[in-house]
Scaffold this motif. Structure first.
Motif: not given
Lengths: 626, 201
Positions: A306, A493-494, A496, A511-512, A514
């Protein structure tokens, strides 16, 4: 080549046949002044400044830059006839030359100034009106032209014709009225235009980026390596008052032959950007390195797949080595994407050195926008074709600048079908009996080609025709990063958490994400949302080494000192490793280099101490004025 | 080594003997008290006569001495009559300066922002007066006679920063005697003969 024995000013000289007198004189440290002659350009004999007197020969001064040596020749550069002839020519050069040395950017490193002092008359007899032109004229965004200062040596136009294969620069009018102009007064667009600044022996062509920044004697210079692409051209970087003010080329015949592209020459102003990041911040608030790295480590630790990591194109071998240690340890499983890298796989063994392109009889360029991706290789190919008579085959869907030679065979493939065309090549008439080495240069078509297919097709072709392959990597240290296994190609992509080192990912921050930790030298859009922003060094402050596309390891020397709190990347990686629980306690860059060299065969050259500053040539001493 | 050391005396012999340099006593009989008084009177006569001589002390700072017209004091940057600065930012003054107290950073003139005639002007011009030795080489080197040394020598100030004379300060209007100094300097040209440039033979 048989050797020729001759005498120059009483020195016995032995040089290969075909050497010009002016080059033979250099070997014994005798300066014959030249304007139009340049050792990378064909001799033209336009300026007449190199007049010497030799026997056997006509009883008049002759140009040393167009006369090859002959057995038993006796050259006199100091005979009364030769000395006066050169002084007279210099007097003619100065007839229309303006006396604006104090405001001229060439002043202080100007051959016309130096030669006038060493070979010219001490006083001027010119009191008539001089020729005037409008000045300065912007030839392009980066180059200014001053026609009054021009001595009409034609180095710039000859360079454009012979080396760059461009038709943008020419001479208009005749005789004393001649002046240099761009075609139809259009701005220069070539990617190689900046070299005419280095070539110009007077202040006629000057850099607009460096314009009036400093006088030559204000600066210190550092021999370094360009960080803009994978060719690794040698450069000289000039520093004044802690700022990088100029980059010029540095001749290395194995790699760049003294040329650099405009990106390498002019694209450096971000180093001096006042808004550069200097202090680490956590959520916009200034912090210490320890806190910022602890926050970074907290955000990226234990994320596994991630976690995304974006790496800059110009990370050094040392930084890549440390990063490898992080990826093997606490950051295991992270997705890594390296900026600007090609899809070309790591080379299985040694590839063709750049200088061997010169000797190739047939050159095949596949799936590479060679002019923009690896510009100086482009000039090498042009040289092999126009000066060594090599044949050229290009496989690329779009037009390339190599098409300017009418004999170029350009096969326009469908996008993604380059491998197919390469397979067909083995029966091409030019490759049936090449009569010498074949060079196969291949890129990745900017991601449009299936690289496994293309690489195997090129390999098969090389085997069939006895050629050598040269993968055209694009990212600065792509080959070094490949050797260390950090040149990732994963999609981000994907993820975190994202550690974005260098400019943000080309596709933008997913966009994923955080948790964003940005490590960059410039503030950019989106960094206000970053959890941690770390200041990064630029190529002008960095120590380390790059592996260029042929596999040569070259060392960077920083021209600009690092001011705290800015830290070198290897230091930051050490501390980040500590924050992540990995013991990286390298006390300096040399232990990293020794360790990397011991663990990575491709980087064995790192174990050698960086070579000292290159030895400069002998100081050429000319006579006093007559 | 040890031998050499032991051969050295513990206290070096003084270079001067105990009576060296002391005037020898006059020989013969003492001349007497009257002669002593006469000598004293002779000395006092010299002292007293000074009372009636003109005063040569200048009561500085209330009074000041006359300086040579070629005196080199603080620097000024000159302007042309039309208000444009003479300085073209060529940095030859900085190159000639033996102590490196001049900093020039040049920039390009444009039609919107014309500071000096020609292409180039000095964006920054600073002289560190604490370092300057007032040799005047900057004035000699200047190709456009932009920098001149004026007559002021009272340059004391209250902080080190104030001794960095910026361009604004250097461009202050010049006292009239600078022009006189320039004329005087022109009357004493460089001692080098025409055409002599120190070219190595």
């Amino acid at each position: 080549m048989p050797d020729i024995n001759l005498t120059i000013d009483g020195h016995k000289v032995t040089v290969p046949a075909g050497t010009l007198i002016v080059e033979a004189a250099k070997t014994v440290g005798i300066e014959i002044p030249v304007f139009c002659y340049h050792h990378k350009l064909d001799p033209v004999g336009a300026c007449r400044l190199c007049l010497v007197d030799f026997s056997p020969g006509p009883p008049r001064p002759q140009t040393a830059c167009t006369t090859p040596v002959a057995e038993g020749m006796v050259v006199r550069t100091q005979s009364a006839m030769a000395v006066q002839a050169r002084a007279d020519i210099l007097e003619f050069e100065l007839v229309n030359h303006p006396l604006d040395c104090p405001v001229c950017d060439k002043g202080g490193e100007c051959p016309l100034q130096d030669f006038t002092f060493r070979h010219g008359y001490p006083t001027s007899r010119i009191d008539g009106p001089r020729l005037h032109f409008k000045k300065p004229i912007p030839l392009s965004e980066n180059i200014a032209l001053d026609r009054e200062r021009c001595v009409l040596c034609y180095r710039c136009t000859r360079y454009y014709d012979e080396i760059a294969w461009e038709q943008e620069l020419t001479v208009a009018q005749r005789g004393v009225q001649s002046f240099i102009t761009s075609q139809f007064d259009q701005p220069l667009q070539s990617n190689f235009s900046g070299n005419i600044i280095d070539l110009c022996p007077v202040g006629a062509l000057t850099s607009r980026v460096w314009r009036f920044e400093s006088r030559p004697w204000d600066m210190t210079h550092t021999e370094s390596v360009c960080s803009k692409c994978a060719v690794g051209c040698n450069t000289t970087m000039w520093q004044r008052r802690g700022q990088l003010v100029r980059i010029t080329s540095r001749e290395n015949d194995d790699i760049d032959e003294g040329w650099i592209c405009d990106r390498g020459r002019f694209d450096y102003t971000d180093v001096n950007e006042p808004s550069r990041l200097r202090t680490p911040t956590i959520r916009g608030a200034k912090s210490t390195w320890a806190d910022a790295l602890a926050a970074t480590a907290g955000g990226i630790k234990g994320k596994g797949a991630k976690l995304g990591i974006s790496l800059p194109a110009d990370l050094t071998n040392e930084e890549a080595f440390l990063f490898r240690r992080l990826l093997d340890g606490p950051l295991k499983g992270a997705k890594v994407k390296m900026h600007g890298r090609t899809a070309i796989p790591a080379p299985a063994g040694p590839t063709m050195p750049i200088k061997e392109i010169d000797d190739a009889r047939v050159i095949v360029v596949v799936a590479s926008d060679i002019e923009n991706d690896v510009p100086i290789i482009d000039l090498r190919v042009k040289k092999a074709v126009s000066k060594r008579g090599a044949k050229l085959i290009v496989i690329y869907p779009e037009g390339v600048d190599l098409d300017r030679n009418p004999h170029t065979v350009h096969i326009r493939n469908a996008k993604g079908a380059a491998a197919e065309e390469v397979r067909k090549l083995s029966s091409h008439e030019l490759l049936q009996n090449p009569g010498g080495p074949v060079a196969i240069l291949f890129g990745d078509g900017h991601g449009s080609e299936d690289m496994n297919d293309l690489a195997s097709a090129c390999g098969a072709l090389a085997e069939q025709v006895g050629g050598k392959e040269m993968p055209l990597y694009r990212a600065t240290n792509e080959r070094g990063a490949l050797a260390l296994g950090v040149a990732g190609w994963d999609s981000l992509d994907g993820v975190e958490a994202l550690l974005s080192w260098g400019p943000p990912p080309t596709a933008g921050v997913p966009t994923s994400v955080r948790f964003l930790a940005a490590w960059d030298h410039l503030p950019r859009d989106g960094y206000d949302k970053a959890a941690v922003v770390l200041p990064a060094t630029t190529f002008a402050e960095r120590q380390g080494s790059y592996t260029n596309l042929e596999g040569t390891v070259q060392f960077l020397r920083p021209p600009v000192a690092i001011n705290p709190p800015l830290k070198e990347a290897w230091e930051v990686l050490n501390e980040l490793g500590a924050a992540l629980g990995l013991e990286l306690d390298y006390p300096g860059i040399f232990p990293i280099q020794r360790d990397a060299a011991a663990k990575t065969p491709a980087l064995a050259a790192l174990a050698q101490t960086p070579s000292p500053e290159p030895v400069t040539g002998p100081v050429l001493v000319g006579p006093a004025h007559p | 080594m040890a031998d050499e050391k032991s051969s050295q005396p513990e206290h070096p012999t003084p270079l001067r003997g105990p009576r060296e340099g002391v005037p020898a006593k006059p020989e013969g009989k003492h001349p007497g008290v009257a002669a002593d008084v006469a000598a004293l009177a002779g000395g006092l006569k010299t002292t007293l006569s000074e009372f009636f001589r003109p005063v040569v002390t200048t009561m500085y700072p209330e009074d000041k001495t006359v300086r040579s017209e070629r005196y080199r004091g603080r620097h000024y940057l000159r302007r042309y009559d039309n208000g444009l600065e003479r300085c073209i930012g060529c940095e030859l003054c900085a190159a000639a300066c033996p102590v490196g107290c001049i900093l020039v950073i040049a920039a390009e003139n444009s039609d919107e922002n014309r500071v000096s005639p020609g292409e180039r002007y000095a964006k920054t011009y600073e002289i560190n007066m604490l370092r300057c030795i007032f040799c005047g080489y900057c004035e000699d080197a200047c190709p456009v006679q932009a920098i001149v040394l004026g007559p002021e020598y009272e340059l004391s100030d209250t902080s080190r920063e104030k001794f960095i004379y910026t361009k604004e300060k250097l461009l202050e209007p010049m006292p009239p005697d600078v022009e006189a100094r320039l004329r005087a300097s022109a009357a004493h040209p460089s001692p080098l003969p025409d055409g002599e440039r120190g070219t190595p033979k």
